[in-house]
Design a protein around this motif. Structure first.
Motif, short mmCIF file in Angstrom:
data_model
loop_
_atom_site.label_atom_id
_atom_site.label_comp_id
_atom_site.label_asym_id
_atom_site.label_seq_id
_atom_site.Cartn_x
_atom_site.Cartn_y
_atom_site.Cartn_z
N SER A 4 4.98 19.45 -5.68
CA SER A 4 4.86 19.86 -4.28
C SER A 4 3.41 19.84 -3.78
N ARG A 5 2.44 19.60 -4.65
CA ARG A 5 1.04 19.54 -4.20
C ARG A 5 0.84 18.28 -3.37
N THR A 6 -0.01 18.35 -2.36
CA THR A 6 -0.16 17.25 -1.42
C THR A 6 -1.56 16.64 -1.47
N PHE A 7 -1.66 15.41 -0.99
CA PHE A 7 -2.94 14.70 -0.96
C PHE A 7 -2.87 13.62 0.11
N SER A 8 -4.02 13.05 0.44
CA SER A 8 -4.10 11.94 1.40
C SER A 8 -4.95 10.83 0.81
N GLY A 9 -4.70 9.62 1.26
CA GLY A 9 -5.47 8.48 0.78
C GLY A 9 -4.65 7.21 0.84
N ARG A 10 -5.25 6.11 0.41
CA ARG A 10 -4.58 4.81 0.43
C ARG A 10 -4.73 4.17 -0.94
N PHE A 11 -3.61 3.78 -1.55
CA PHE A 11 -3.61 3.31 -2.92
C PHE A 11 -2.73 2.07 -3.07
N ARG A 12 -3.08 1.17 -3.98
CA ARG A 12 -2.34 -0.07 -4.19
C ARG A 12 -1.05 0.20 -4.95
N LEU A 13 0.07 -0.30 -4.38
CA LEU A 13 1.35 -0.19 -5.07
C LEU A 13 1.49 -1.22 -6.17
N ASP A 14 0.89 -2.40 -5.97
CA ASP A 14 1.03 -3.45 -6.96
C ASP A 14 0.09 -3.27 -8.16
N TRP A 17 0.82 -1.21 0.00
CA TRP A 17 0.00 0.00 0.00
C TRP A 17 0.85 1.26 0.00
N LEU A 18 0.35 2.28 -0.66
CA LEU A 18 0.91 3.62 -0.58
C LEU A 18 0.00 4.39 0.37
N ASP A 19 0.46 4.61 1.59
CA ASP A 19 -0.32 5.33 2.60
C ASP A 19 0.07 6.79 2.58
N ALA A 20 -0.80 7.61 2.01
CA ALA A 20 -0.49 9.03 1.83
C ALA A 20 -1.23 9.87 2.86
N GLU A 21 -0.45 10.61 3.63
CA GLU A 21 -1.03 11.57 4.58
C GLU A 21 -0.33 12.90 4.33
N ALA A 22 -1.03 13.80 3.63
CA ALA A 22 -0.43 15.06 3.19
C ALA A 22 0.88 14.78 2.44
N MET A 23 0.85 13.75 1.60
CA MET A 23 2.05 13.36 0.84
C MET A 23 2.19 14.22 -0.41
#
Length: 343
Positions: free
Chosen positions: A304-314, A272-278
């Motif tokens: 440099s723009r940021t976002f949050s969410g959970r996304f599949r790496l595979d 998973w790509l766990d993005a928190e203000a990534m």
């Protein structure tokens, strides 16, 4: 040299010579053997250095890689107990059968090292060890889309993210790892006499007995501590101790940080790509490790723009489309890769 020292060297030579071909069960067996005695880990680390030193390999009579020649060893090869039994008659699971050519190489390696460490003043290992010029590092790398488990010479565990690589510099005084690209997680075996340090450009992380990961990104380094504590020393910043369940990101100017739940957010270690203000640029780098086709931003200014969410790496293409939609962007294939551009 007593019988136990010789057996340790022979066993270390066996493990080191077969290291790249070990399966997962054998790697666990190796980790157990390394943890039994400090001299096991030291012998294994030194023999791995020998395997990267062409001068010593020639001295002990090993044929160059790819050669079918079998020159006579400089020192007589020891007699190995039959079928994995030690000289004392106790069965040992550590010595494995091998082809005659490989056994000859292993016997030469063990015999040469045994003779060398028996020389006055420690011979070769003192003149070419930590007090002399640094030995060639051990290097480990993973392929695009595939993670890799490694047992380090001290018994510590290393998990490489996809498309990642490290250079391992271990001496009698220090344990240092250069994260050359990508990301890695470390399960550090405690050794108060030898600090365990991971370096990226601009930052160094020193473990204080811990489990942690380091991610090398463009102009930045991210540290996540799963348990224990890690000291982060970054250019222009005072050293900062990061405790378990905390993360820290150094972007070349300042250190930001916060908390996370290791059980719920293991990040790339569970696909998973766990993005928190990534930052979008960091997400593109991380997805790119799992894509056979290069992934790029159409407009670098968007990085440099940021976002949050959970996304599949595979599933990098699907995740790229979902992330792009958050910014009104969409993937477009070009000759040199996939670009995220304005819809």
């Amino acid at each position: 040299m007593d019988e136990r020292q010789l057996e340790t060297i022979e066993t270390a030579a066996d493990w080191a010579d077969r290291y790249d071909d070990l399966d997962q069960a054998e790697r666990r067996e190796l980790a157990q053997w390394l943890s039994q005695r400090p001299e096991h880990a030291r012998a294994f680390a030194r023999i791995r250095q020998v395997l990267n030193d062409s001068a010593l390999l020639e001295a002990v009579g090993s044929a160059p890689s790819g050669s079918t020649a079998s020159p006579a060893p400089l020192y007589p090869a020891p007699e190995y107990p039959a079928r994995g039994r030690s000289a004392s008659g106790i069965r040992s699971p550590r010595l494995h059968e091998a082809s005659p050519s490989r056994m000859g190489r292993r016997q030469a390696l063990a015999a040469g090292l045994a003779a060398i460490v028996a020389l006055p003043l420690g011979g070769y290992l003192l003149t070419r060890g930590p007090m002399a010029s640094a030995p060639e590092p051990l290097r480990f790398a993973s392929e695009t889309g595939r993670r890799r488990h490694v047992v380090l010479p001290d018994g510590s565990g290393l998990l490489l993210d996809a498309a990642s690589s490290v250079a391992v510099h271990f001496t009698a005084e220090r344990r240092r790892i250069e994260l050359e690209r990508g990301a890695a997680r470390f399960e550090v075996r405690h050794d108060a006499a030898r600090p365990f340090e991971v370096r990226t450009p601009g930052a160094a992380m020193t473990a204080l007995g811990t489990s942690f990961s380091v991610d090398r990104l463009s102009g930045a380094a991210e540290l996540r501590v799963f348990s224990g504590r890690v000291q982060m020393a970054a250019e222009g910043q005072p050293p900062r101790v990061v405790p378990g369940r905390q993360w820290a990101l150094f972007d070349g100017r300042a250190i930001a940080g916060g908390s996370f739940d290791p059980a719920a957010h293991a990040d790339w270690q569970d696909d998973w790509l766990d993005a928190e203000a990534m930052r979008l640029g960091f997400a593109i780098e991380r997805l790119g490790r799992y894509s056979a086709v290069p992934i790029r931003l159409g407009e670098p200014a968007l990085s440099s723009r940021t976002f949050s969410g959970r996304f599949r790496l595979d599933e990098p293409r699907q995740s790229l489309a979902l992330i792009g939609a958050l910014f009104g962007l969409q993937p477009r294939e070009r000759a040199d890769g996939i670009y995220l551009v304005a819809a």
